[in-house]
Design an enzyme around this catalytic site. Structure first.
Site, PDB file in Angstrom:
ATOM      1  N   TYR A   1      29.272  72.103  11.511  1.00 12.71           N
ATOM      2  CA  TYR A   1      30.425  71.994  12.417  1.00 12.71           C
ATOM      3  C   TYR A   1      30.477  73.193  13.366  1.00 12.71           C
ATOM      4  O   TYR A   1      30.507  74.349  12.934  1.00 12.71           O
ATOM      5  CB  TYR A   1      31.715  71.924  11.603  1.00 12.71           C
ATOM      6  CG  TYR A   1      32.887  71.339  12.366  1.00 12.71           C
ATOM      7  CD1 TYR A   1      33.117  69.966  12.370  1.00 12.71           C
ATOM      8  CD2 TYR A   1      33.770  72.149  13.060  1.00 12.71           C
ATOM      9  CE1 TYR A   1      34.191  69.417  13.057  1.00 12.71           C
ATOM     10  CE2 TYR A   1      34.846  71.609  13.748  1.00 12.71           C
ATOM     11  CZ  TYR A   1      35.054  70.238  13.740  1.00 12.71           C
ATOM     12  OH  TYR A   1      36.119  69.708  14.423  1.00 12.71           O
TER      13      TYR A   1
ATOM     14  N   TYR B   1      32.908  66.900  21.732  1.00  6.64           N
ATOM     15  CA  TYR B   1      33.780  67.269  20.623  1.00  6.64           C
ATOM     16  C   TYR B   1      34.607  66.056  20.263  1.00  6.64           C
ATOM     17  O   TYR B   1      35.618  65.764  20.893  1.00  6.64           O
ATOM     18  CB  TYR B   1      34.665  68.447  21.055  1.00  6.64           C
ATOM     19  CG  TYR B   1      35.763  68.831  20.083  1.00  6.64           C
ATOM     20  CD1 TYR B   1      35.486  69.517  18.907  1.00  6.64           C
ATOM     21  CD2 TYR B   1      37.094  68.536  20.362  1.00  6.64           C
ATOM     22  CE1 TYR B   1      36.495  69.887  18.038  1.00  6.64           C
ATOM     23  CE2 TYR B   1      38.119  68.913  19.497  1.00  6.64           C
ATOM     24  CZ  TYR B   1      37.809  69.583  18.337  1.00  6.64           C
ATOM     25  OH  TYR B   1      38.814  69.958  17.482  1.00  6.64           O
TER      26      TYR B   1
END
Lengths: 315, 390
Positions: free
Chosen positions: B294, B344
């Site tokens: 991440y 994102y």
């Protein structure tokens, strides 16, 4: 009056007593305007509102005396009826203004009434500058009190009232304004953490302490994670600590915050940490481990924040 | 190995395009992605009986279900903590299917995060109510620590101080991600690689984070379909098995401001997820050929590599300096370009990339992928998963 005023002030004073006008009223004194004026100002005197009572006493509807000037005010576009004079009654003020006294404030107004105005009266008025004071200094600044005298007449040219209107034509005093307090985002305050924010208002940084086991904790919360007691009090931090970590925040730029904005994670000597702004340090000279001392920052909306100032250079 | 491992497979993958302005509603994005995923799986939308997403997703399960013509929805669950949720809906779907609660679970995330709102603006204009989250933000926002980047910065600065990682190390993470994005036509930064010098010249956001340490803000949606191992055998896609999924919240956890732990350089909640993943899957770090780590902000990639066992504590900087994470490295990470380079979508596009890598049809395909690790939002209660071939 000081010497440097003499030339232009003499010019102004020469206008004292000069009569300006005459200016005529747009409308005769009339019952609808009386009623509206009374309604707007909350006047309930039956003398003005009950035509029969006024007629019995005066033989006509009468107007409240304080409406005196209302009858001769300019229309909504600033104009007076045909036949009214167009000369400039404010020459004196303009002379004073040209010489450095740009501000004006109305000081007071005195009216005198010589008879009730009756329905049907048609008014007019003239005006003159009655006096110009010596130079005076008040809290507002330095300048001259100027008194204007207005004389009001009926349709038979009988004087029915007069008004003295006083102005202060001045140069404002230098205003020393307090710098505005920074408006910061407001914290959420609950019964749990109110002591923390109230403590800051009293210029104390308070650390929550478990009443049962004495463990300090920050941020505040309802229970002691060590012993599960819900009872707590607090101790005042010494204000000494070190920079445990920090960031210099550039984005987003917010009103009320330094730009860029150095923020520290402070480890207090009592052993707890808290986030607080850093003051008195160049943003490229912040060092982890540097000793810091607590200060308080007054903010808008009754908010006080803890901030920390690095002591004696880098660690 | 835990009984949940590999009992459920991802059999369908759908996504919208990724952009800065989708030009349509979030509910439409969600519906498009869910329908695309079901079409990819070859499953009639009427069969869907489970939907899982993030607490922060604005699209109610009931409405997505209505839009796809759903009949009977028996299982729906949400996970809080923003991007920390990314892998948790897969855990929930696994449990629901393995226990017979549901048969076809679709996981989705849809947002107009760039065109409708911007997480990067942080906590501004929040009413000062006494709710817990507001009182907690009160220890940060009056000081100007209002944005996710600034919350990460405080931890990152301490990490770099203790372990000697540098801004260049962070830059090497961003450069590798943008390199992968440059060859991914679906990435926002397709054809736009950067150099380490570009990174070093980019403006500060919240020191030590520069602009190019921060992910994009994006619009888009991703969805995936989960069914049982048995059902998967009847479908057209090669099943991608969920070998493990886990969630983790650790002692003294806060939402991106876990500043009060003895040490703030680690991500112990990620370590907790890692231990569960390895245990559930029976795998170890050497058994995964690629990972989606991440990357909402570059600094937390370093402690994640450590928590998941790819590097020793404080040693991720060497892993990065050796280029092991980059194209051609022994553990290429974020081969879609990551959230720094592709988009994102709150980590859901990372799960999609892991599925493609296991299927073997990723645009930057790593050779011989048997297993792929995916991690979720960091600094918050988090989650992770491992997908792989049978």
């Amino acid at each position: 009056m000081s010497e440097q005023h003499s030339d232009w002030m003499a010019e102004a004073r020469a206008l004292i007593g000069h009569e300006y006008g005459r200016i005529y009223a747009w409308d005769a004194v009339n019952q609808p305007m009386i009623r509206q004026w009374c309604e707007a100002l909350g006047v309930s005197n039956p003398l003005y509102l009950d035509g029969e009572r006024a007629r019995a006493r005066f033989g006509a509807h009468v107007a409240p005396p304080t409406m005196l000037q209302a009858w001769v005010l300019a229309g909504i576009k600033g104009e007076f009826p045909a036949g009214s004079a167009t000369d400039n009654p404010y020459q004196v003020l303009q002379i004073i203004e040209r010489n450095g006294y740009a501000s004006v404030v109305a000081v007071n107004s005195e009216q005198e009434y010589f008879r009730y105005l009756r329905e049907g009266d048609r008014l007019s008025f003239t005006s003159q500058i009655e006096s110009v004071s010596e130079e005076k200094t008040t809290g507002l600044g330095t300048g001259f009190f100027v008194t204007q005298l207005l004389n009001f007449f009926d349709q038979d040219d009988n004087k029915v009232g007069q008004m003295r209107f006083r102005l202060f034509k001045f140069r404002p005093a230098a205003v020393r304004e307090k710098p505005a307090l920074p408006a910061r985002p407001q914290p959420g305050i609950s019964d749990e953490n109110r002591f923390f924010w109230d403590g800051l208002k009293a210029k104390k940084l308070l650390i929550q302490r478990c009443s049962a086991c004495g463990t300090l904790r920050n941020p505040p919360g309802p229970a002691c994670p060590s012993c599960h007691s819900m009872a707590s009090d607090h101790v005042e931090a010494s204000g000494k600590g070190t920079i445990y970590s920090y960031s210099v925040v550039h984005h987003p730029a917010l009103p009320g915050l330094p730009q860029p904005n150095p923020v520290g994670l402070i480890e207090l000597e009592e052993g707890v940490r808290l986030v607080a702004g850093l003051v008195g340090v160049a943003t490229d000279n912040i060092r982890i481990g540097a000793p810091v001392a607590l200060e308080f920052l007054d903010c808008a909306n009754d908010l006080v924040l803890p901030v920390f100032r690095p002591l004696g250079g880098a660690a | 190995m835990n009984s949940l491992s590999s009992q459920v497979a991802i059999v369908g993958l759908g996504a919208t395009e990724f952009s800065k302005d989708s030009g349509r509603t979030e509910i439409r994005l969600a519906t498009e992605a869910v329908l695309a995923a079901l079409a990819d799986a070859g499953i009639d939308p009427a069969e869907v009986d489970g939907l899982c997403t993030y607490s922060v997703d604005n699209n109610p399960e009931r409405e997505v279900f209505r839009q796809i013509g759903g009949k009977e929805l028996k299982f729906f669950a949400r996970t809080p903590e923003g991007g920390g949720a990314a892998c948790a809906p897969f855990l929930h779907g696994m449990m629901a299917i393995a226990t017979g609660v549901a048969n076809v679970v679709v996981v989705y995330r849809a947002m107009n995060e760039r065109s409708w709102y911007r997480f990067g603006a942080g906590m501004q204009g929040k009413e000062a109510d006494p709710f817990f989250e507001t009182t907690n933000f009160g220890y940060y926002i009056p000081h100007g620590l209002v944005s996710p980047a600034s919350w990460v910065a405080m931890s990152a600065q301490r990490y770099m101080h203790e372990f000697g990682a540098t801004s260049e190390d962070l830059g090497r993470i961003a450069v590798a991600a943008r390199d992968f994005a440059a060859t991914n036509p679906k990435a926002f930064f397709y054809g736009k690689p950067i150099t380490l010098e570009d990174h070093q010249n980019s403006r500060w956001i919240a020191e030590p984070l520069r602009l190019l340490d921060c992910c994009q803000e994006s619009d888009g949606a991703v969805a995936m379909v989960l069914v049982s191992r048995e059902y998967a055998k009847k479908l057209k896609q090669t099943p991608v098995f969920l070998k493990a999924a886990a969630q983790g919240t650790y002692e003294d956890q806060q939402m991106m401001t876990s500043y009060y732990r003895g040490s703030i350089t680690g991500l112990p909640e990620a370590g907790l997820v890692a231990r569960q993943l390895w245990q559930m899957s029976g795998l170890s770090p050497k058994d995964v050929q690629t990972a989606v780590i991440y990357d909402h902000f570059t600094p937390f990639v370093l402690p994640q590599l450590e928590e998941y066992g790819f590097a020793g504590r404080g040693e991720a900087k060497y892993f990065i300096r050796e280029g092991r994470h980059a194209r051609g490295g022994d553990l290429p990470i974020n081969t879609h370009g990551g959230q720094l380079g592709e988009a994102y979508i709150h980590g859901m596009n990372g799960v999609a990339e892991a599925v493609r890598q296991v299927r073997g049809d990723a645009v930057n395909q790593v050779k011989g992928v048997k297993n792929a690790l995916v991690t979720a939002g960091t600094g918050v209660p988090t989650s992770g998963l491992i997908v792989g071939q049978d």
